[in-house]
Motif scaffolding. Structure first.
Motif, PDB file in Angstrom:
ATOM      1  N   UNK A   1       0.827  -1.218  -0.182  1.00  0.00           N
ATOM      2  CA  UNK A   1      -0.037  -0.182  -0.124  1.00  0.00           C
ATOM      3  C   UNK A   1       0.942   1.407   0.095  1.00  0.00           C
ATOM      4  N   UNK A   2       0.300   2.248  -0.480  1.00  0.00           N
ATOM      5  CA  UNK A   2       1.167   3.423  -0.761  1.00  0.00           C
ATOM      6  C   UNK A   2       2.057   3.928   0.667  1.00  0.00           C
ATOM      7  N   UNK A   3       1.017   3.982   1.751  1.00  0.00           N
ATOM      8  CA  UNK A   3       1.677   4.430   3.123  1.00  0.00           C
ATOM      9  C   UNK A   3       2.721   3.620   3.448  1.00  0.00           C
TER      10      UNK A   3
ATOM     11  N   UNK B   1       9.885   6.998   0.237  1.00  0.00           N
ATOM     12  CA  UNK B   1      10.151   6.694  -1.212  1.00  0.00           C
ATOM     13  C   UNK B   1      11.685   6.823  -1.654  1.00  0.00           C
ATOM     14  N   UNK B   2      12.371   7.608  -0.963  1.00  0.00           N
ATOM     15  CA  UNK B   2      13.668   7.932  -0.958  1.00  0.00           C
ATOM     16  C   UNK B   2      14.746   6.862  -0.779  1.00  0.00           C
ATOM     17  N   UNK B   3      14.390   5.658  -0.352  1.00  0.00           N
ATOM     18  CA  UNK B   3      15.123   4.572  -0.210  1.00  0.00           C
ATOM     19  C   UNK B   3      15.259   3.627  -1.231  1.00  0.00           C
TER      20      UNK B   3
ATOM     21  N   UNK C   1       4.966  13.487  -4.479  1.00  0.00           N
ATOM     22  CA  UNK C   1       5.671  12.504  -4.591  1.00  0.00           C
ATOM     23  C   UNK C   1       5.970  12.424  -5.997  1.00  0.00           C
ATOM     24  N   UNK C   2       5.044  12.245  -6.854  1.00  0.00           N
ATOM     25  CA  UNK C   2       5.086  12.053  -8.206  1.00  0.00           C
ATOM     26  C   UNK C   2       5.792  13.419  -9.127  1.00  0.00           C
ATOM     27  N   UNK C   3       5.478  14.642  -8.511  1.00  0.00           N
ATOM     28  CA  UNK C   3       6.084  15.708  -8.970  1.00  0.00           C
ATOM     29  C   UNK C   3       7.672  15.943  -8.726  1.00  0.00           C
TER      30      UNK C   3
ATOM     31  N   UNK D   1      14.457   8.205 -11.646  1.00  0.00           N
ATOM     32  CA  UNK D   1      13.233   7.813 -10.960  1.00  0.00           C
ATOM     33  C   UNK D   1      12.568   6.597 -10.936  1.00  0.00           C
ATOM     34  N   UNK D   2      11.589   6.513  -9.935  1.00  0.00           N
ATOM     35  CA  UNK D   2      10.851   4.991 -10.270  1.00  0.00           C
ATOM     36  C   UNK D   2       9.698   5.069 -11.127  1.00  0.00           C
ATOM     37  N   UNK D   3       9.146   3.947 -11.541  1.00  0.00           N
ATOM     38  CA  UNK D   3       7.891   3.725 -12.241  1.00  0.00           C
ATOM     39  C   UNK D   3       6.988   2.841 -11.430  1.00  0.00           C
ATOM     40  N   UNK D   4       5.554   3.221 -11.381  1.00  0.00           N
ATOM     41  CA  UNK D   4       4.552   2.641 -10.671  1.00  0.00           C
ATOM     42  C   UNK D   4       3.461   2.123 -11.413  1.00  0.00           C
TER      43      UNK D   4
END
Length: 188
Positions: free
Chosen positions: A98-100, A105-107, A154-156, A165-168
């Motif tokens: 889950x998102x939370x 996300x920096x890791x 976070x997406x910005x 960057x990462x993809x989702x």
């Protein structure tokens, strides 16, 4: 081994794996478009997340399971169906949760200038996935698209890192949508 570990994979693996791979590619090529998938069931996951795990993971794909998705039943299912090694978030090429639970996300890996493809793909389990909410623009989107996202900031930040960057992928029930790092996200 428990029966639920042995079941839930693709019944006709070559055909269903090809369909699932095509659905994942189409979703990433058309950010925000919600696609339905089928063919896999994993303990405690949506159908779409199970399909993505079977499509994206193998013995050479380090996988992180965020809290809430790290059950013994799911670990057994992953070991049997994909063989993906379970690793800490910092080492993952695919992360699920889950998102939370996926925060901070920096890791996660964002790639390097030489190898921007060596970044993580997040599979975000959502309670619901709808074609409303945030406005998306960028490659693969004719004018704009809309999809329900957990936040904008976070997406910005991720988009500003391009080509890093990462993809989702976002999953809910049998639905999935993708948001590559090239997509710009705006709140409406």
């Amino acid at each position: 081994m428990q029966a639920d570990v042995l079941t839930g994979g693709f019944a006709d693996a070559p055909v269903e794996a090809a369909r699932a791979f095509r659905a994942a590619l189409d979703a990433m090529a058309r950010p925000g478009r919600i696609t339905q998938v089928s063919g896999a069931e994993a303990p405690g996951l949506s159908t779409a997340a199970a399909v993505l795990l079977l499509t994206l993971c193998d013995r050479e794909t380090p996988l992180y399971l965020a809290p809430g998705c790290d059950s013994e039943a799911l670990k057994g299912w992953i070991a049997f169906h994909t063989g993906a090694p379970l690793v800490p978030a910092e080492e993952a090429m695919v992360a699920l949760g889950a998102w939370d639970a996926l925060q901070p996300l920096g890791r996660y890996r964002i790639g390097s200038a030489e190898y921007p493809d060596r970044s993580v793909t997040l599979i975000v389990e959502c309670a619901d996935l709808r074609a409303d909410g945030m406005r998306l623009t960028g490659p693969g989107i004719e004018t704009s698209a809309r999809v329900s996202l957990p936040e904008v900031a976070a997406f910005e930040r991720n988009n500003l890192l391009f080509p890093l960057g990462w993809d989702c992928f976002f999953t809910s029930s049998d639905k999935l949508a993708a948001l590559p790092r090239t997509t710009k996200v705006e709140a409406l």
